[in-house]
Design a protein around this motif. Sequence first.
Motif, short mmCIF file in Angstrom:
data_model
loop_
_atom_site.label_atom_id
_atom_site.label_comp_id
_atom_site.label_asym_id
_atom_site.label_seq_id
_atom_site.Cartn_x
_atom_site.Cartn_y
_atom_site.Cartn_z
N THR A 29 0.81 -1.59 -0.03
CA THR A 29 0.03 -0.34 -0.16
C THR A 29 1.13 1.46 0.35
O THR A 29 2.07 1.66 0.02
CB THR A 29 -0.90 0.23 0.96
OG1 THR A 29 -0.07 0.05 2.55
CG2 THR A 29 -1.84 -1.41 1.07
N ASP A 30 0.24 2.29 -0.52
CA ASP A 30 0.84 4.17 -0.12
C ASP A 30 1.82 4.18 1.05
O ASP A 30 1.52 5.43 0.70
CB ASP A 30 -0.01 4.50 -0.74
CG ASP A 30 -1.73 5.12 -0.80
OD1 ASP A 30 -1.87 3.93 -0.34
OD2 ASP A 30 -2.12 5.85 -1.21
N ASN A 31 0.66 3.88 2.04
CA ASN A 31 1.14 4.56 3.67
C ASN A 31 1.84 2.64 3.72
O ASN A 31 2.11 3.01 5.02
CB ASN A 31 0.01 4.00 4.22
CG ASN A 31 -1.00 2.66 4.65
OD1 ASN A 31 -0.55 1.57 4.26
ND2 ASN A 31 -1.46 3.27 5.40
N MET A 239 -3.04 2.82 -3.93
CA MET A 239 -3.15 3.34 -3.65
C MET A 239 -4.71 3.83 -3.30
O MET A 239 -5.42 3.25 -3.94
CB MET A 239 -2.74 5.17 -4.65
CG MET A 239 -1.65 4.52 -5.82
SD MET A 239 -1.91 5.25 -6.97
CE MET A 239 -1.49 7.19 -6.33
N PHE A 246 2.46 10.16 -6.95
CA PHE A 246 3.26 9.06 -5.85
C PHE A 246 3.67 7.83 -7.38
O PHE A 246 3.88 6.55 -7.54
CB PHE A 246 2.66 8.48 -4.83
CG PHE A 246 2.87 7.04 -4.63
CD1 PHE A 246 3.35 6.93 -2.95
CD2 PHE A 246 1.75 5.77 -4.90
CE1 PHE A 246 3.42 5.87 -2.78
CE2 PHE A 246 1.95 5.00 -4.32
CZ PHE A 246 2.46 4.35 -3.03
N LYS A 250 5.73 5.03 -8.69
CA LYS A 250 5.77 3.42 -8.69
C LYS A 250 6.12 2.72 -9.75
O LYS A 250 5.70 1.81 -9.76
CB LYS A 250 4.78 3.48 -7.68
CG LYS A 250 4.82 3.75 -6.16
CD LYS A 250 5.75 2.46 -5.64
CE LYS A 250 5.53 2.84 -4.25
NZ LYS A 250 7.16 1.68 -3.49
#
Length: 522
Positions: A29-31, A239, A246, A250
């Motif tokens: 994930t983006d976090n 995302m 971002f 990626k």
Amino acid sequence: MTTQSSNHNLFAALRAAFPADLNAVAVETDNGLTYTWHDLERSTAMVANLLQSLDLAPGARVAVQVEKSVEAMVLYLATLRAGYVFLPLNTAYQSAEIEYFIGNAEPAVVVCSPSNFGWVSKIAFKAGTNSVFTLGDDRTGSLLDRAAHHSDQHTCATSSADDLAAILYTSGTTGRSKGAMLSHSNMLSNALVLKDYWGWRTAEQGGDVLIHALPIFHVHGLFVALHGALINGSKIIWMAKFDPKFAIAKMAEATVFMGVPTLYVRMLAEPGLTQEAVRHMRLFIAGSAPLLLETFTEWQTRTGHTILERYGMSETAMLTSNPYAADARYGGQSERRGGTVGFPLPGVTLRVQDDEGQVLATGEIGGIQVKGPNIFKGYWRMPEKTAEEFTADGFFKTGDVGKVDERGYVTIVGRSKDLIISGGYNVYPAEIEGYINDMPGVNESALVGVPHPDFGEVGVAVVIAKPGASLASEQIIADLKSKLANFKIPKHCFVVAELPRNTMGKVQKNLLREQYKGLFKA
Ligand code: MLC
Ligand code: AMP
């Protein structure tokens, strides 16, 4: 009776495609979180067991309005796995909109964001829903709390090909939204065709990695993107919200990107979008709204990649696609032609008809009609509406207007349905006009779509006051904002003395579109 070996459950097919190494990363994930295939297997089992413990009737609907998260995807997969019907709802919908969907679909289970529990549960319990759970985008909420008490072993429910897997609400030109009923085989057949047509790479061929940038409450993000990666056992870079920087960063680790045209426009505005940045990518796919030729060309110049545009809808999943590789059905043509949506997908029959029901010749413009294993089962509890949208020989009338050229490429030139597609979301003028017309002092209104550099098209409202009434456009917009999803709000509102009409007295929206077409020029 259906036997296990003839199980048509979509989850069973997706699960069968998981890679042998379940400890490999399935989602990043983006976090900064990672989920293995084993995590997906276990978490979907636990949520499926929770749903089954509720003793729901066969065909029970699970309505979901939550922020995008991997757990929300797990809930979707678990609903399939348990054999129930998934009903996703746009997070932008407000209470009047949610009240309609829940009242119409009568879901047995509703899952909402923790912050919305107060008002959503009130609506749900009033409509007879037994269970309301919460699910936050940070792995919180009662759904996961309750699922944690259930086993992580689960045998996938057995479904027949025609059993419903999902209901997607889609608005009509007149009247309220209709729930398009999609079966397990509608979606599985489409996923398998796309896997092959878009050349998804097996692990032996190096595999694929998808950047998942879209919301998961509509066909594009929920079915095309998600099923695409899962049916190929491919890793997903997740995302929660699209961020062009971002996404570009990626691309060094990914191979496939899918987006509505607005996402491409926003990435083109980034200096970081270069040939070097995309060198690892295999395929860029666009759809849900017309991709402007200038975006298509600019992308080619900047990145060296040719975007593959495809066309579909809630009722049908994907219908046509530009070729990824040479298409033997069309003389081996492999060109992705900007401004077209490509060829009918294998298994889809597409024709163009005039208003009198005559099938038109190559190059002639008319209504696009389609047939195939992906076409939905009808509108939820609306048999008459369903019958109206099919021809006597079983073709579905898409409401899109287009043509097929001599090489077989389909081009969409417009829509017979009065619809605005804004940033990939559908806005039905009749719905917005209804709200405006109900406001005090309003005599009449018209909503038209005009070009917009970011969203492709946006709504502009033109309003007439009742004699003696005075109206402020800011007030009209503010009033709409309090009632409707944000993407439906007109980007401009004009209060005028009269609307242009034809001799029959009908408002000439084409003249309004012409008048306001330059409003948002870049
Ligand atoms: C947000 N806004 C929109 C909008 N999205 N207005 C019009 N159209 C939209 N699509 C509003 C916001 O509420 C805000 O208003 C203002 O516009 C600016 O918002 P933003 O911050 O720029 O928007 P953002 O959150 O970045 O969202 C833009 C977006 C999003 C493009 C990322 O709209 C999106 O994810 N679109 C994808 C839709 C999609 O998945 N469609 C697939 C349908 S399936 P204010 O007043 O608050 O400032 C289908 C079938 C098929 O069609 O073939 O695939
Ligand atoms: P929805 O009902 O949200 O699924 O929207 C489906 C509609 O989106 C179709 O009927 C088309 O009008 C439109 N659409 C989808 N893909 C494309 C495309 N590539 N080009 C033009 N319109 C598209």
